[in-house]
Design a protein around this motif. Structure first.
Motif, PDB file in Angstrom:
ATOM      1  N   LEU A 204      41.568  11.805  60.473  1.00 11.06           N
ATOM      2  CA  LEU A 204      40.727  12.143  59.432  1.00 11.06           C
ATOM      3  C   LEU A 204      41.312  12.779  58.055  1.00 11.06           C
ATOM      4  CD1 LEU A 204      38.427  14.472  61.782  1.00 11.06           C
ATOM      5  CD2 LEU A 204      37.662  12.356  60.644  1.00 11.06           C
ATOM      6  N   THR A 205      42.522  13.211  58.204  1.00  9.36           N
ATOM      7  CA  THR A 205      43.195  13.570  57.145  1.00  9.36           C
ATOM      8  C   THR A 205      43.775  12.344  56.000  1.00  9.36           C
ATOM      9  OG1 THR A 205      44.252  15.499  57.940  1.00  9.36           O
ATOM     10  CG2 THR A 205      45.319  14.613  56.000  1.00  9.36           C
ATOM     11  N   GLU A 206      43.849  11.227  56.618  1.00  6.28           N
ATOM     12  CA  GLU A 206      44.005  10.003  56.030  1.00  6.28           C
ATOM     13  C   GLU A 206      42.985   9.573  55.396  1.00  6.28           C
ATOM     14  OE1 GLU A 206      47.735   8.451  59.162  1.00  6.28           O
ATOM     15  OE2 GLU A 206      45.732   7.843  59.326  1.00  6.28           O
ATOM     16  N   VAL A 207      41.858   9.352  56.006  1.00  7.62           N
ATOM     17  CA  VAL A 207      40.393   8.888  55.683  1.00  7.62           C
ATOM     18  C   VAL A 207      40.059   9.823  54.578  1.00  7.62           C
ATOM     19  CG1 VAL A 207      37.967   8.769  56.265  1.00  7.62           C
ATOM     20  CG2 VAL A 207      39.733   8.077  58.012  1.00  7.62           C
ATOM     21  N   GLU A 208      39.806  11.149  54.890  1.00  2.07           N
ATOM     22  CA  GLU A 208      39.440  12.043  53.485  1.00  2.07           C
ATOM     23  C   GLU A 208      40.441  11.901  52.407  1.00  2.07           C
ATOM     24  OE1 GLU A 208      39.495  16.612  53.294  1.00  2.07           O
ATOM     25  OE2 GLU A 208      37.906  15.800  54.153  1.00  2.07           O
ATOM     26  N   GLY A 209      41.878  11.943  52.699  1.00  2.00           N
ATOM     27  CA  GLY A 209      42.860  12.051  51.573  1.00  2.00           C
ATOM     28  C   GLY A 209      42.708  10.717  50.873  1.00  2.00           C
ATOM     29  N   LEU A 210      42.640   9.562  51.195  1.00  6.00           N
ATOM     30  CA  LEU A 210      42.575   8.401  50.308  1.00  6.00           C
ATOM     31  C   LEU A 210      41.602   8.485  49.631  1.00  6.00           C
ATOM     32  CD1 LEU A 210      43.533   5.608  49.566  1.00  6.00           C
ATOM     33  CD2 LEU A 210      42.185   4.551  51.657  1.00  6.00           C
ATOM     34  N   GLU A 211      40.545   8.769  50.069  1.00  6.68           N
ATOM     35  CA  GLU A 211      39.007   8.974  49.150  1.00  6.68           C
ATOM     36  C   GLU A 211      39.244   9.896  48.274  1.00  6.68           C
ATOM     37  OE1 GLU A 211      36.717   6.787  49.321  1.00  6.68           O
ATOM     38  OE2 GLU A 211      36.627   5.973  51.446  1.00  6.68           O
ATOM     39  N   GLN A 212      39.895  11.118  48.509  1.00  6.57           N
ATOM     40  CA  GLN A 212      40.039  12.108  47.644  1.00  6.57           C
ATOM     41  C   GLN A 212      41.062  11.979  46.288  1.00  6.57           C
ATOM     42  OE1 GLN A 212      40.482  15.986  49.333  1.00  6.57           O
ATOM     43  NE2 GLN A 212      38.542  15.992  50.104  1.00  6.57           N
ATOM     44  N   PHE A 213      41.983  11.204  46.515  1.00  9.09           N
ATOM     45  CA  PHE A 213      43.229  10.786  45.769  1.00  9.09           C
ATOM     46  C   PHE A 213      42.372   9.623  44.671  1.00  9.09           C
ATOM     47  CE2 PHE A 213      46.500   8.150  44.379  1.00  9.09           C
ATOM     48  CZ  PHE A 213      47.646   8.982  44.097  1.00  9.09           C
ATOM     49  N   LEU A 214      41.708   8.750  45.449  1.00 10.39           N
ATOM     50  CA  LEU A 214      41.113   7.555  44.445  1.00 10.39           C
ATOM     51  C   LEU A 214      39.999   8.370  43.865  1.00 10.39           C
ATOM     52  CD1 LEU A 214      40.423   4.725  47.214  1.00 10.39           C
ATOM     53  CD2 LEU A 214      42.253   4.891  45.606  1.00 10.39           C
ATOM     54  N   HIS A 215      39.375   9.322  44.007  1.00 10.58           N
ATOM     55  CA  HIS A 215      38.362  10.088  43.369  1.00 10.58           C
ATOM     56  C   HIS A 215      39.167  10.782  42.117  1.00 10.58           C
ATOM     57  CE1 HIS A 215      34.402  11.629  42.498  1.00 10.58           C
ATOM     58  NE2 HIS A 215      34.788  12.683  42.571  1.00 10.58           N
ATOM     59  N   ARG A 216      40.236  11.505  42.421  1.00  8.95           N
ATOM     60  CA  ARG A 216      40.851  12.379  41.284  1.00  8.95           C
ATOM     61  C   ARG A 216      41.724  11.381  40.273  1.00  8.95           C
ATOM     62  NH1 ARG A 216      42.587  15.226  45.768  1.00  8.95           N
ATOM     63  NH2 ARG A 216      44.587  14.235  45.750  1.00  8.95           N
ATOM     64  N   SER A 217      42.318  10.044  40.927  1.00 11.61           N
ATOM     65  CA  SER A 217      43.104   9.446  40.134  1.00 11.61           C
ATOM     66  C   SER A 217      42.264   8.610  39.384  1.00 11.61           C
ATOM     67  CB  SER A 217      44.081   8.638  41.055  1.00 11.61           C
ATOM     68  OG  SER A 217      44.937   9.573  41.759  1.00 11.61           O
ATOM     69  N   TYR A 218      41.120   7.856  39.898  1.00 11.38           N
ATOM     70  CA  TYR A 218      40.226   6.991  39.098  1.00 11.38           C
ATOM     71  C   TYR A 218      39.063   7.277  39.082  1.00 11.38           C
ATOM     72  CZ  TYR A 218      44.567   4.392  40.747  1.00 11.38           C
ATOM     73  OH  TYR A 218      45.613   4.236  40.974  1.00 11.38           O
ATOM     74  N   LEU A 219      38.888   8.493  38.129  1.00  7.15           N
ATOM     75  CA  LEU A 219      37.421   9.088  38.066  1.00  7.15           C
ATOM     76  C   LEU A 219      36.441   8.111  37.533  1.00  7.15           C
ATOM     77  CD1 LEU A 219      36.338  11.916  38.533  1.00  7.15           C
ATOM     78  CD2 LEU A 219      36.541  12.473  36.186  1.00  7.15           C
ATOM     79  N   GLY A 220      35.288   8.018  38.735  1.00  9.19           N
ATOM     80  CA  GLY A 220      34.190   7.152  38.168  1.00  9.19           C
ATOM     81  C   GLY A 220      34.203   5.755  38.447  1.00  9.19           C
ATOM     82  N   MET A 221      35.307   5.316  38.966  1.00  9.03           N
ATOM     83  CA  MET A 221      35.370   4.032  39.465  1.00  9.03           C
ATOM     84  C   MET A 221      34.870   3.740  40.793  1.00  9.03           C
ATOM     85  SD  MET A 221      39.241   2.879  38.079  1.00  9.03           S
ATOM     86  CE  MET A 221      39.283   1.332  38.567  1.00  9.03           C
ATOM     87  N   LYS A 222      34.177   2.569  40.910  1.00 12.43           N
ATOM     88  CA  LYS A 222      33.525   2.007  42.272  1.00 12.43           C
ATOM     89  C   LYS A 222      34.526   2.077  43.287  1.00 12.43           C
ATOM     90  CE  LYS A 222      29.492  -0.178  40.030  1.00 12.43           C
ATOM     91  NZ  LYS A 222      28.882  -1.646  40.208  1.00 12.43           N
ATOM     92  N   VAL A 263      38.592   1.192  55.647  1.00 14.13           N
ATOM     93  CA  VAL A 263      38.689   0.434  56.833  1.00 14.13           C
ATOM     94  C   VAL A 263      39.827  -0.782  56.817  1.00 14.13           C
ATOM     95  CG1 VAL A 263      37.593  -1.516  58.203  1.00 14.13           C
ATOM     96  CG2 VAL A 263      36.304   0.692  57.685  1.00 14.13           C
ATOM     97  N   LEU A 264      40.025  -1.131  55.516  1.00  8.12           N
ATOM     98  CA  LEU A 264      41.095  -2.087  55.176  1.00  8.12           C
ATOM     99  C   LEU A 264      42.503  -1.464  55.166  1.00  8.12           C
ATOM    100  CD1 LEU A 264      39.577  -4.009  52.168  1.00  8.12           C
ATOM    101  CD2 LEU A 264      40.400  -4.985  53.961  1.00  8.12           C
ATOM    102  N   ALA A 265      42.292  -0.115  54.789  1.00  6.05           N
ATOM    103  CA  ALA A 265      43.607   0.674  55.054  1.00  6.05           C
ATOM    104  C   ALA A 265      43.962   1.042  56.458  1.00  6.05           C
ATOM    105  CB  ALA A 265      43.532   1.929  53.774  1.00  6.05           C
TER     106      ALA A 265
END
Length: 954
Positions: A204-222, A263-265
């Motif tokens: 769950l840390t990996e799942v949530e962490g990847l999403e949050q990292f992408l959200h912070r690093s690439y704000l607004g990108m789909k 899922v890919l990751a």
């Protein structure tokens, strides 16, 4: 017994004058029981039916609609009271099984479940305490407790907790009993051990962490975040692990874009570097993408991948099918892929492969392809041994709430009609989610049937990360904003239990952030190095080295047409042997009399003239005995819509069937022919998926009429025509689409040839409209043997199936090959006289050739373009080059000018013919509808086309 139509004796709702007697006492008793159990559902006209003669001690509970009930009879003995209470307890037990899901706490956002009155003892006129002291033996559930009170407490925990089960529609008693016993025994529900709990937190840390990292690093990108349904990934882990215990070797996974990157990751194992490179490429346009890509590629949340997932607990090859934005259209494709693998790699064993479909809640309820796909689940030619369905339920479709998007209570209700068990589970309850998976996998392998898990969660952000959901769901997103994530909730539970400390939990999160940050830094460093090497300019491969469009097209067409000169003839002696085999059936088997006479005549015509069905059967037989597996399905395909095929014979006396092509030789390849359900989109998707796995099989799908392929247009557009360019998928799929104007109206004339030609580019398809059985024979054999695997679209005939001129000799099958252009043999005798060529394709050739005008047109040649794409430029130029006096080419077609091949061919012809040769069009004017609706009008316009084709210009 009289009835006024609505059951009311006087038409005003008063009960009829009926008395329970020996004939209807049983019916009256059932009505009384129904009133007891369902309260208010007995028709008003019958609710007050006198039942004094019925030996039932159970009083009818009051109903507001019906007024006070009759007085209950005085109970003579205490035993009758106990019997009544036991009956009520039994009704409560069944109510928990049938309606417990309505009281289950499956919404992580905390909405109150609706409940059901039959779960309340008061509904039956008793209190819970009245039942508590009864022994559990009264309801035959001693294994659940000592008393009925304990049994009911157990059932409430099981059926009204974080999991809701819908089982009442499961008709098979063995399946339902197995499910009930599994659920009530808690066989699939258990608390995780300490090491399992820590492993789940890590995931769950990996799942949530990847999403949050992408959200912070690439704000607004789909990216279509999985957050709110994070447990989907651990559930997939658990599906694969448990399935591997049943010896599953391959899993085929289909899903839309939400959560796909995660899922890919974390399921497929695509590296963080590869995923982050996609985002860096989108922001900088300066680096080569690292995810798999061929041709034009696709956006990152559409792509597929394949990997072997191995650990101490499992070893499974997982295929994630690529999927466009058409959401559920990947469903039948995945099932076809699984079925293809079953025969190519697992000798038909359904337990070696497992299809898994992840649906959206809004799309599962609303998209017709879902119903068509579910309908395949129990059909012999399409079943996969059971599919596990996971509904990723956001409780929201883009901006549309369930009340606006479906007419059912649950997103999953469509599955009820197909008798599939449904398990609703709260996405914030990890142990319940894993319990649902255990039940689903075990049920699949126990019974070989589908099961649906409705994973109820939410969507933390908007439809995509650039969307503001508060515009339309402000109250919902107020709840979500303050709602703790499932990782936070699970970590708190582990800390409270002493399994981990708060420092352990923080360390997990920080380690993942560091891993992702390092991966991003590596990508950016590589990008900077490339820019420095190029003196600060962007990498030129993105734009500058693209070849000219026409040059690129020709190159790709040459690749796609590699092997077109392959020999496809079959020696006459072998054809004679095959001819006997395809017209042979066992002793004692008696085909339907009329058909037996037809087949006997066809068998004897080998050395005279072969019709379309005869040539097709010989082509299939030759390939099967060459070792090429064949799967042939479609609407009424076994017989053929036009009764020309008859691959499956029926005994006229017993109804038994026999398929000669399955019994040619002892070492032949596998052959399957089947009539499909009346579905285009699901069956076409299934066959495409099958063909992408069974790459060297010949897979054919036939529409009843070519027009019907319209309904499968999304599969044609998104998968068949573009799958190779977008995802590198190869396929030999053959589409047989009956096409031709015979006065049958706008829906039985056109296979929409123009649409396939519009989609044709970069050598992606082969589009053919052949005119002789021999051409069709060689075409099928060539399609099975060409090195470059591309789908083949065939405009098959209707009237030509029995046309006396549309015949071929056995010599043409033995010595010939498929020819993209058929010349005018008569004109070749005196080519210098020809100044005009009528160029055509398909059935209209026979109308031109058989017309009175033809015999009077000595200076005119009729040339057939059998292959339309890839356009046979060199072949056409060779034919036209024989006519030194050529001045005009007339393209003749039946279809309106905005349909058929004309608008595709016009620019091709201008590039192919010598300068100065005029190119004109002969055919119907542009129309909105493909054909006339009246046979008489059709004949008039068809006749005008032929006259104009031969008319000499003034």
């Amino acid at each position: 017994m009289s009835d006024s139509g609505n059951g009311a004796g006087d038409g005003r709702g008063a009960p009829p004058n009926l008395t329970a007697d020996g004939y209807n006492a049983g019916y009256a008793e059932r009505l009384q029981e129904r009133a007891l159990r369902e309260r208010g559902l007995v028709p008003p006209s019958l609710a007050a039916w006198p039942v004094a003669a019925v030996p039932s001690a159970a009083p009818v509970p009051p109903s507001a609609a019906e007024g006070p009930p009759p007085e209950a009879p005085v109970l003579a003995v205490k035993g009758e009271e106990r019997l009544r209470l036991a009956a009520i307890a039994g009704a409560l037990v069944e109510a928990y099984r049938a309606y417990g899901h309505l009281a289950a706490k499956i919404d992580p956002l905390g909405s109150e479940p609706p409940g059901h009155p039959m779960l309340d003892p008061g509904f039956y006129g008793v209190m819970r305490d009245d039942l508590a002291s009864l022994p559990a033996s009264a309801v035959q559930l001693e294994h659940l407790g000592d008393t009925v009170g304990e049994v009911l407490d157990r059932l409430e925990r099981v059926y009204c907790g974080p999991i809701g089960y819908e089982l009442d529609h499961v008709e098979n008693p063995a399946e339902r009993d197995w499910l009930v016993e599994s659920i009530e025994s808690n066989r699939h529900s258990r608390s995780l051990e300490a090491d399992e709990g820590r492993a789940l937190l890590q995931r769950l840390t990996e799942v949530e962490g990847l999403e949050q990292f992408l959200h912070r690093s690439y704000l607004g990108m789909k990216r279509f975040s999985i957050e709110g349904l994070d447990m989907l990934v651990p559930m997939l882990d658990h599906v694969l692990t448990r399935a591997s215990q049943y010896c599953v070797k391959q899993a085929f996974l289909g899903m839309a874009h939400r959560g796909r990157l995660n899922v890919l990751a974390h399921i497929i194992g695509i590296s963080y570097e590869s995923i982050l490179a996609e985002f860096e490429e989108e922001t900088s346009r300066g680096i080569q993408t690292a995810l798999p890509e061929l041709g034009s590629g696709d956006v990152k949340y559409h792509i597929g991948a394949r990997a072997r997932v191995s650990s101490e607990q499992l070893d499974v090859e997982v295929h994630l099918a690529p999927n466009p934005s058409h959401l559920e259209h990947v469903d039948p494709v995945v099932l076809g892929m699984a079925r293809g693998a079953r025969y190519v790699e697992h000798s038909g064993d359904p337990e070696c492969m497992l299809p898994i479909l992840i649906h959206g809640d809004a799309s599962f309820a609303a998209q017709g392809v879902v119903a068509e796909t579910l309908n395949l689940s129990r059909l012999r030619a399409y079943e996969t041994g059971g599919t596990i369905h996971l509904i990723a339920n956001n409780q929201l479709g883009f901006t549309t709430m369930p009340s606006e998007g479906r007419s059912t209570r649950y997103a999953s209700d469509l599955a009820l009609g197909f008798r599939m068990p449904v398990v609703h589970v709260n996405a914030d309850e990890p142990e319940a989610c894993l319990a649902a998976v255990r039940l689903a996998v075990d049920y699949r392998f126990q019974f070989g049937q589908d099961l649906v898990i409705d994973l109820v969660g939410y969507r933390r952000y908007g439809h995509n990360e650039g969307d503001e959901p508060g515009f339309t769901q402000p109250r919902m997103y107020d709840l979500i904003k303050d709602h703790p994530t499932v990782r936070t909730r699970w970590a708190d539970r582990l800390i409270e239990a002493g399994t981990i400390t708060r420092d352990d939990e923080r360390a997990m999160s920080e380690a993942l952030v560091e891993t992702l940050a390092n991966a991003r830094e590596e990508i950016q460093a590589a990008q900077r190095a490339r820019l420095e090497a190029a003196d600060g300019t962007l990498a030129p491969h993105l734009v500058d080295d693209e070849p000219e469009a026409e040059e690129q097209e020709e190159t790709l067409v040459e690749i796609a047409e590699e092997g077109r000169e392959l020999s496809t003839g079959v020696p006459i002696l072998r054809l004679e042997t095959l001819n006997e085999a395809i017209h042979r059936w066992p002793e004692g088997f008696e085909p339907f009399g009329k058909l037996e006479r037809q087949l006997s005549r066809r068998r004897d015509s080998l050395h005279e003239a072969l019709d379309w069905g005869h040539a097709e059967a010989l082509a299939l037989a030759s390939l099967l005995t060459d070792g090429v597996p064949i799967r042939f399905t479609g609407e009424d395909t076994a017989r053929g819509t036009f009764s020309h095929r008859h691959l499956v014979l029926h005994d006229g006396n017993t109804g038994e069937t026999y398929t000669p092509l399955e019994h040619l030789t002892s070492d032949q390849a596998h052959f399957q022919v089947a009539n499909s359900p009346l579905s285009e989109i699901a069956t076409l998707g299934f066959e495409y998926g099958f063909s992408t796995i069974a790459l060297d099989a010949l897979v054919l799908w036939e529409a009843q009429f070519g027009d019907f392929a319209n309904v499968g247009q999304a599969i044609i557009d998104q998968f068949i025509s573009a799958g190779h360019t977008k995802w590198g998928q190869e396929s030999r799929l053959v589409l047989l689409l009956p096409h031709g104007y015979e006065g049958q109206g706008p829906e039985h004339s056109s296979a929409r040839l123009e649409r396939f030609l519009q989609l044709a580019a970069q050598g992606n398809l082969r589009v053919v409209n052949c005119t002789t059985p021999a051409q069709y024979f060689h075409l099928l054999r060539l399609q099975a043997r060409r090195p470059a695997r591309r789908p083949l679209i065939v405009m098959t005939p209707k009237s030509l199936l029995r046309h006396p001129r549309a015949r071929s000799s056995v010599d043409e099958l033995a010595e010939g090959r498929f020819r993209a252009v058929l010349p005018d043999v008569a004109a070749d005798a005196e080519p210098e006289r020809i100044d005009r060529v009528l160029l055509c394709s398909g059935k209209v050739f026979y109308e031109l050739e058989g017309s009175d005008e033809r015999s009077a047109s000595e200076r005119c040649a009729v040339v057939r373009l059998e292959q339309l794409y890839p356009f046979p430029r060199s072949g056409l130029q060779a034919v036209l080059g024989r006519f030194p006096s050529l001045a005009e080419i007339r393209w003749v077609q039946e279809e309106p000018a905005n349909m058929g091949a004309w608008r595709f061919l016009a620019p091709q012809l201008r590039r192919a013919v010598p300068a100065g040769v005029e190119i004109t069009y002969v055919g119907r004017a542009a129309k909105a509808s493909p054909a006339e609706g009246y046979a008489g009008r059709h004949e008039i316009r068809q006749r005008r086309i032929i006259e104009r084709a031969f008319q000499v210009a003034e």
